[in-house]
Enzyme design. Structure first.
Site, mmCIF file in Angstrom:
data_model
loop_
_atom_site.group_PDB
_atom_site.id
_atom_site.type_symbol
_atom_site.label_atom_id
_atom_site.label_comp_id
_atom_site.label_asym_id
_atom_site.label_seq_id
_atom_site.Cartn_x
_atom_site.Cartn_y
_atom_site.Cartn_z
ATOM 1 N N CYS A 35 4.646 -1.053 7.716
ATOM 2 C CA CYS A 35 3.420 -0.466 7.191
ATOM 3 C C CYS A 35 2.351 -1.536 6.976
ATOM 4 O O CYS A 35 2.612 -2.544 6.321
ATOM 5 C CB CYS A 35 3.725 0.230 5.877
ATOM 6 S SG CYS A 35 2.329 1.123 5.246
ATOM 7 N N ALA B 240 3.471 7.801 3.392
ATOM 8 C CA ALA B 240 3.159 7.852 1.967
ATOM 9 C C ALA B 240 2.046 8.864 1.733
ATOM 10 O O ALA B 240 1.066 8.898 2.484
ATOM 11 C CB ALA B 240 2.725 6.468 1.488
ATOM 12 N N GLN C 68 13.079 5.429 1.824
ATOM 13 C CA GLN C 68 12.490 4.172 2.267
ATOM 14 C C GLN C 68 12.051 3.328 1.072
ATOM 15 O O GLN C 68 11.412 3.826 0.151
ATOM 16 C CB GLN C 68 11.273 4.419 3.157
ATOM 17 C CG GLN C 68 10.811 3.120 3.786
ATOM 18 C CD GLN C 68 9.571 3.258 4.620
ATOM 19 O OE1 GLN C 68 8.505 3.594 4.130
ATOM 20 N NE2 GLN C 68 9.710 2.979 5.903
ATOM 21 N N GLY D 249 5.136 6.124 17.443
ATOM 22 C CA GLY D 249 3.726 5.846 17.704
ATOM 23 C C GLY D 249 3.140 6.774 18.738
ATOM 24 O O GLY D 249 3.567 6.765 19.900
ATOM 25 N N ASP D 250 2.199 7.610 18.299
ATOM 26 C CA ASP D 250 1.411 8.453 19.205
ATOM 27 C C ASP D 250 2.252 9.447 20.009
ATOM 28 O O ASP D 250 1.869 9.811 21.122
ATOM 29 C CB ASP D 250 0.593 7.585 20.176
ATOM 30 C CG ASP D 250 -0.401 6.697 19.447
ATOM 31 O OD1 ASP D 250 -0.634 6.929 18.251
ATOM 32 O OD2 ASP D 250 -0.936 5.766 20.077
ATOM 33 N N PRO E 240 8.248 8.305 7.950
ATOM 34 C CA PRO E 240 7.794 8.275 6.556
ATOM 35 C C PRO E 240 6.283 8.070 6.492
ATOM 36 O O PRO E 240 5.745 7.199 7.164
ATOM 37 C CB PRO E 240 8.533 7.065 5.961
ATOM 38 C CG PRO E 240 8.877 6.205 7.132
ATOM 39 C CD PRO E 240 9.056 7.131 8.306
ATOM 40 N N LYS F 110 12.535 -0.226 9.598
ATOM 41 C CA LYS F 110 11.379 0.203 10.397
ATOM 42 C C LYS F 110 10.430 -0.979 10.537
ATOM 43 O O LYS F 110 10.041 -1.596 9.545
ATOM 44 C CB LYS F 110 10.673 1.373 9.711
ATOM 45 C CG LYS F 110 9.460 1.890 10.456
ATOM 46 C CD LYS F 110 9.157 3.315 10.008
ATOM 47 C CE LYS F 110 7.898 3.874 10.637
ATOM 48 N NZ LYS F 110 6.672 3.337 10.029
HETATM 49 C C1 FMN Z 1 -0.868 8.490 5.941
HETATM 50 C C2 FMN Z 1 0.204 7.593 6.478
HETATM 51 C C3 FMN Z 1 1.119 7.026 5.605
HETATM 52 C C4 FMN Z 1 2.122 6.176 6.103
HETATM 53 N N1 FMN Z 1 3.051 5.685 5.225
HETATM 54 C C5 FMN Z 1 4.090 4.964 5.701
HETATM 55 C C6 FMN Z 1 5.146 4.553 4.848
HETATM 56 O O1 FMN Z 1 5.160 4.840 3.646
HETATM 57 N N2 FMN Z 1 6.156 3.829 5.388
HETATM 58 C C7 FMN Z 1 6.190 3.499 6.716
HETATM 59 O O2 FMN Z 1 7.121 2.844 7.170
HETATM 60 N N3 FMN Z 1 5.202 3.883 7.557
HETATM 61 C C8 FMN Z 1 4.182 4.618 7.074
HETATM 62 N N4 FMN Z 1 3.231 5.070 7.947
HETATM 63 C C9 FMN Z 1 3.381 4.805 9.390
HETATM 64 C C10 FMN Z 1 4.114 5.948 10.092
HETATM 65 O O3 FMN Z 1 5.459 6.056 9.632
HETATM 66 C C11 FMN Z 1 4.147 5.722 11.607
HETATM 67 O O4 FMN Z 1 4.789 4.523 11.876
HETATM 68 C C12 FMN Z 1 2.754 5.679 12.221
HETATM 69 O O5 FMN Z 1 1.921 6.704 11.701
HETATM 70 C C13 FMN Z 1 2.808 5.821 13.757
HETATM 71 O O6 FMN Z 1 3.433 7.022 14.127
HETATM 72 P P1 FMN Z 1 2.591 8.325 14.576
HETATM 73 O O7 FMN Z 1 1.669 7.911 15.685
HETATM 74 O O8 FMN Z 1 3.627 9.320 15.021
HETATM 75 O O9 FMN Z 1 1.828 8.783 13.375
HETATM 76 C C14 FMN Z 1 2.196 5.892 7.480
HETATM 77 C C15 FMN Z 1 1.265 6.455 8.342
HETATM 78 C C16 FMN Z 1 0.270 7.296 7.870
HETATM 79 C C17 FMN Z 1 -0.710 7.904 8.845
#
Ligand code: FMN
Length: 332
Positions: free
Chosen positions: A103, A21, A73, A204-205, A19, A142
């Site tokens: 978050c 936002a 969520q 993550g990443d 997710p 989460k």
């Molecule tokens: C722009 C943006 C918005 C996000 N919004 C949420 C959110 O609404 N809820 C949530 O649990 N995590 C949110 N996250 C975190 C992501 O779900 C994820 O945990 C985080 O980006 C790490 O994963 P990644 O490295 O694959 O991006 C957000 C991340 C980004 C970059």
């Protein structure tokens, strides 16, 4: 790899769109699902239902067109409000409720929600029990690995989650204090996987098929959440899925395919958000798709001034037409 189940739902593959936002709106969720995601999760909606009638929040609420299983969520810090919000989302058609304790966003954390909650294990427990008791659908959670590096209480929280009836757990390999800096670490995720018997997803990443394989193997988790790497690259899901299944790489999409996907995405954004908001929301997505292509910077500067849906589409077509003429076939 055995199929991942979340309550009554068996996912077609273990890859979930994380997710985000402002990013994982309905058009993007539908696109990622079509291009290989095993499941998608909506952007968080606040548990404060008095805010649901704003245009922004109402666009975030779940809809019958959303791909199934529809996971919504919710975020907040009050057990009763979260329970009420969960129930209201189920009434709207949510098939899974996901609780955001991952978050670090200020807006959320100022209200002691999101990952700030990890500090207060008693409150975590109260929230999880209240939400699980409020709905008949699976409730997932989460989290991050802890609230800072000296307090990586992810294992404790995972155990609380399991005891509270949480169906599956996603763990972002950073602490709340890390924000988005440094590299995600997966050792704590591996330890969490060992500590509980509910499905655990690593996050993550994860940016490539190889990284996906490595994280799955090193943690033993049941699946992966992919966030930022899908921005402007929604086909990453089919690429990873193919690699995990066969050990070989799918060819990168051709420029023609990237153009087709982007134009479809653009049309969906315009129709979902309308003529005023649509072009504004589209800007960041277009920027992500084109980021690795030559001339993208200059294009973006002029594209970001466009306010009209048709002009935006024509501008994207023109960008690709120039590159097709250059004989560039394959997307970077
Ligand atoms: C722009 C943006 C918005 C996000 N919004 C949420 C959110 O609404 N809820 C949530 O649990 N995590 C949110 N996250 C975190 C992501 O779900 C994820 O945990 C985080 O980006 C790490 O994963 P990644 O490295 O694959 O991006 C957000 C991340 C980004 C970059």
């Amino acid at each position: 790899m055995s199929a991942v189940r979340i309550g009554p739902y068996t996912l077609p593959n273990p890859l979930i769109l994380a997710p985000m936002a402002g990013v994982t709106d309905r058009p993007f969720r539908q696109l990622c699902r079509r291009l290989g995601a095993g499941m998608v999760v909506s952007e968080m909606v606040t548990s404060d239902m008095s805010l649901w009638n704003t245009r922004k929040s109402s666009l975030r609420l779940i809809h019958a067109d959303d791909p199934e299983p529809r996971s919504v969520q919710i975020a907040g810090g009050d057990p009763q409000m979260l329970a009420d919000a969960a129930r209201a989302n189920v009434d709207l058609g949510a098939q899974i409720i996901d609780i955001n304790m991952g978050c670090p966003a200020k807006k959320v954390c100022n209200k002691a929600a999101g990952s700030a909650l990890l500090k207060d294990e008693a409150l975590v427990s109260a929230i999880l029990q209240a939400v699980v008791a409020a709905v008949d659908v699976p409730v997932t959670l989460k989290i991050r690995t802890g609230w800072d590096r000296d307090n990586k209480n992810g294992i404790t929280v995972a155990r609380i989650a399991e005891e509270s009836g949480i169906t599956a757990l996603a763990v972002h390999g950073r602490t709340r204090a890390d924000l988005y800096t440094g590299e995600a670490e997966y050792d704590t995720i591996a330890a969490i996987k060992q500590a509980v018997s509910i499905p655990v997803f690593a996050n993550g990443d994860i940016t490539s098929p190889e990284k996906a394989r490595q994280v799955l193997d090193s943690t033993g988790v049941d699946g992966l959440l992919i966030g930022r790497a899908a921005q402007g690259r929604p086909w990453i899901f089919r690429e990873i899925e193919h690699f995990l299944r066969t050990g070989t790489h799918l060819p990168a999409p051709t420029l023609y395919e990237v153009e087709r996907i982007l134009l479809e995405h653009l049309a969906e954004l315009h129709s979902f958000y309308g003529d005023v908001m649509g072009p504004r929301i589209a800007r960041k997505h277009v920027g992500w798709y084109l980021a690795t292509l030559p001339g993208a910077r200059e294009f973006r500067a002029q594209f970001n001034r466009l306010e009209n849906t048709d002009v935006q589409c024509a501008s994207v077509r023109q960008f690709f037409a120039e590159r097709h003429n250059d004989g560039e076939e394959v997307a970077a």
